[in-house]
Design an enzyme around this catalytic site. Structure first.
Site, PDB file in Angstrom:
ATOM      1  CG  ASP A  77      -1.720  -1.342   1.600  1.00 45.60           C
ATOM      2  OD1 ASP A  77      -2.094  -1.851   0.615  1.00 45.60           O
ATOM      3  OD2 ASP A  77      -1.697  -1.874   2.666  1.00 45.60           O
ATOM      4  CE  LYS A 112       2.743  -2.448  -4.404  1.00 43.50           C
ATOM      5  NZ  LYS A 112       3.299  -1.989  -3.670  1.00 43.50           N
ATOM      6  N   GLY A 166      -4.010  -4.017  -4.293  1.00 45.57           N
ATOM      7  CA  GLY A 166      -5.097  -3.054  -4.948  1.00 45.57           C
ATOM      8  C   GLY A 166      -3.746  -1.937  -5.929  1.00 45.57           C
ATOM      9  CG  HIS A 167      -0.643  -2.260  -7.877  1.00 45.36           C
ATOM     10  ND1 HIS A 167      -0.068  -2.429  -8.752  1.00 45.36           N
ATOM     11  CD2 HIS A 167      -0.483  -2.674  -6.642  1.00 45.36           C
ATOM     12  CE1 HIS A 167       1.048  -3.483  -7.756  1.00 45.36           C
ATOM     13  NE2 HIS A 167       0.394  -3.379  -6.380  1.00 45.36           N
ATOM     14  CB  THR A 182      -7.167 -10.161   0.548  1.00 43.94           C
ATOM     15  OG1 THR A 182      -6.405 -11.233  -0.252  1.00 43.94           O
ATOM     16  CG2 THR A 182      -6.268  -9.030   0.871  1.00 43.94           C
ATOM     17  CD  GLN A 236       0.388  -8.758  -1.987  1.00 41.53           C
ATOM     18  OE1 GLN A 236       1.791  -9.559  -3.361  1.00 41.53           O
ATOM     19  NE2 GLN A 236      -0.580  -8.538  -3.311  1.00 41.53           N
ATOM     20  NE  ARG A 257      -8.507  -6.244   5.843  1.00 36.99           N
ATOM     21  CZ  ARG A 257      -7.763  -7.195   5.614  1.00 36.99           C
ATOM     22  NH1 ARG A 257      -7.267  -8.005   6.698  1.00 36.99           N
ATOM     23  NH2 ARG A 257      -6.452  -7.654   4.917  1.00 36.99           N
ATOM     24  NE  ARG A 294      -4.208   0.407   2.994  1.00 40.36           N
ATOM     25  CZ  ARG A 294      -4.628   1.117   1.659  1.00 40.36           C
ATOM     26  NH1 ARG A 294      -3.655   2.391   2.259  1.00 40.36           N
ATOM     27  NH2 ARG A 294      -4.569   0.702   0.665  1.00 40.36           N
ATOM     28  CB  SER A 299       4.843  11.220  -3.843  1.00 40.28           C
ATOM     29  OG  SER A 299       3.355  10.945  -4.208  1.00 40.28           O
ATOM     30  N   GLY A 353       1.470  14.007  -3.731  1.00 42.16           N
ATOM     31  CA  GLY A 353      -0.405  14.197  -4.206  1.00 42.16           C
ATOM     32  C   GLY A 353      -0.122  13.044  -4.623  1.00 42.16           C
TER      33      GLY A 353
END
Ligand code: IMP
Length: 422
Positions: free
Chosen positions: A16, A19, A43-44, A132, A225, A304, A306, A411, A413
């Protein structure tokens, strides 16, 4: 001709890290993007031109017209979820089936693998991993037990092979007394997904990837992951079931170590973890709640909450070493814009012992923090490093000094443009 290289972009903490955004930013520089491990547990999230896409199994190069996309042998794939994801992209004007090469050696996640995932978790009670629920663990277990089904299997006598493995799974479910499931609807979509997959280019991806390298083309290996969820180097047993670290790039794509080029290690300005397992820097107070709220730290796959905490240099340095990270990518700095003080964990302590090495089991270790002043300035609209506030520059320098690794990208934003190359 000079041979091409495989650069890797790896999440180096608990996943998370963002990526999706960075791979999307990188893809125009590469001829191919390849996923080497994991499956729809990933989940990208990619945001551009006001649209939001969440990619699970499909490589992030899909949005770049001249980039080839590969799902390597180290991945696991659920045909129904793959089809759903691909159809969402079709609706947005892309044609994923034409642009994806899938390894015939990648393993299939059967509907019963997902039921087994839930059944094993239920049987673990308070020791559950918090998976998951996508069937990842049971699919990799079958792979290691040499009874799994692979993508190549869909091309011949598939119905019998499927029925045999399903029967085996149903026996286990009966033994676990886990009978509260209904496969009919899922199976229908799953087999539709199998047919959909046949429209993709099913091949020996290792041959294709090595051919590209021989032609001087460059490949980006897109991690999923994070390093601390690696089956060997993570916080076992609270891990995923694949090799998420750099070794997984070679085994999961069939490329040689000498062809690996740069290793980009991506991490956030703070820490998060989703699912169970030790997390020494976890914050249980309002600071943790604020980080979650500002950073939208809710699972892309499961929704969920984090778990949130400060940056952990013990974990970061461990991951940098294991992966041979050449360049760091520092994400989501704008989330910390409003904090007066920013803490960084520099060591762990337990029973009078202090260490900067990753312990065998991080449970029970307490973080030792150093405090840095917050920059208290909005970063999101800044596009050049020279305009960063001094205190933010200090934060960057502090991390580089304590990891001995350059930060190549910062990064500030969620948008593509809010990415500063250094
Ligand atoms: P599994 O991969 O579904 O078996 O889940 C094992 C552990 O890895 C759980 O704690 C999950 O929350 C975590 N996990 C799996 N995939 C991801 C991911 O893409 N990002 C963050 N955590 C993940």
């Amino acid at each position: 001709m000079t041979k091409g290289k495989v650069d890797a972009l790896l999440g180096i903490v608990f996943g998370d890290e963002g990526k999706g955004k960075v791979v999307d930013f990188f893809t125009p520089r590469y001829d191919a993007v390849a996923r080497y491990a994991g499956g729809p547990n990933a989940g990208h999230t990619i945001l551009f031109e006001g649209k939001k896409f969440v990619l699970r199994s499909i490589p992030s190069g899909i949005f770049c017209e001249n980039t080839q996309n590969f799902i390597g042998n180290g991945c696991v794939i659920a045909p129904d979820l793959f089809m759903k994801e691909a159809r969402e992209l079709e609706a947005a004007g892309y044609d994923p089936a034409k642009r994806i090469h899938i390894s015939m050696r990648a393993h299939l996640i059967l509907p019963t693998h997902r039921v087994l995932d839930l059944a094993y978790e239920a049987a673990k009670g308070k020791n559950k991993v918090g998976t998951t629920g996508k069937g990842i663990g049971p699919t990799y277990s079958d792979k290691a037990a040499r009874i799994g089904l692979r993508v190549g299997d869909i091309l011949e006598n598939f119905t019998e092979k499927y029925a045999a493995l399903k029967a085996r799974h149903e026996q286990i479910l009966r033994d676990l007394n886990y009978t509260n499931y209904d496969l009919a609807e899922t199976e229908r979509e799953w087999f539709e997904g199998v047919e959909y997959m046949k429209r993709c280019h099913l091949c020996n991806t290792e041959t294709e990837l090595n051919r590209l390298l021989a032609e001087g083309k460059n490949i980006l290996a897109e991690g999923a992951q994070g390093s601390l969820l690696d089956i060997d180097h993570g916080t076992y047993p609270f891990v995923s079931s694949s090799s998420t670290t750099i070794g997984g790039v070679c085994t999961g794509l069939g490329v040689a170590p000498r062809d690996i080029g740069r290793v980009f290690g991506i991490f956030k300005a703070y820490s998060t973890r989703v699912g169970a397992g030790p997390f020494p820097v976890e914050l249980f107070d309002t600071v943790g709640d604020e980080i979650r709220r500002i950073g939208h730290e809710y699972g892309a796959v499961t929704g969920r909450n984090r778990r949130c905490g400060w940056l952990d240099l013990v974990a970061l340095n461990y991951a940098i070493t294991i992966n041979g990270v050449s360049d760091l990518v520092l994400m989501k700095n704008d989330v910390l814009d409003t904090f007066d003080t920013i803490k960084v964990c520099t060591a762990y302590t337990k029973d009078g012992v202090t260490t900067t090495d990753m312990p065998y089991d991080t449970a029970g270790w307490q973080p030792i923090y150093e405090e840095l002043p917050g920059w208290k300035t909005p970063l999101t609209d800044i596009r050049q490093e020279e305009y960063f506030p001094e205190r933010f520059k200090n934060y960057i320098n502090y991390i580089e000094t304590h990891t001995n690794t350059p930060i190549h990208i910062v990064s500030v934003g969620p948008d593509r443009e809010a990415t500063i190359l250094r």
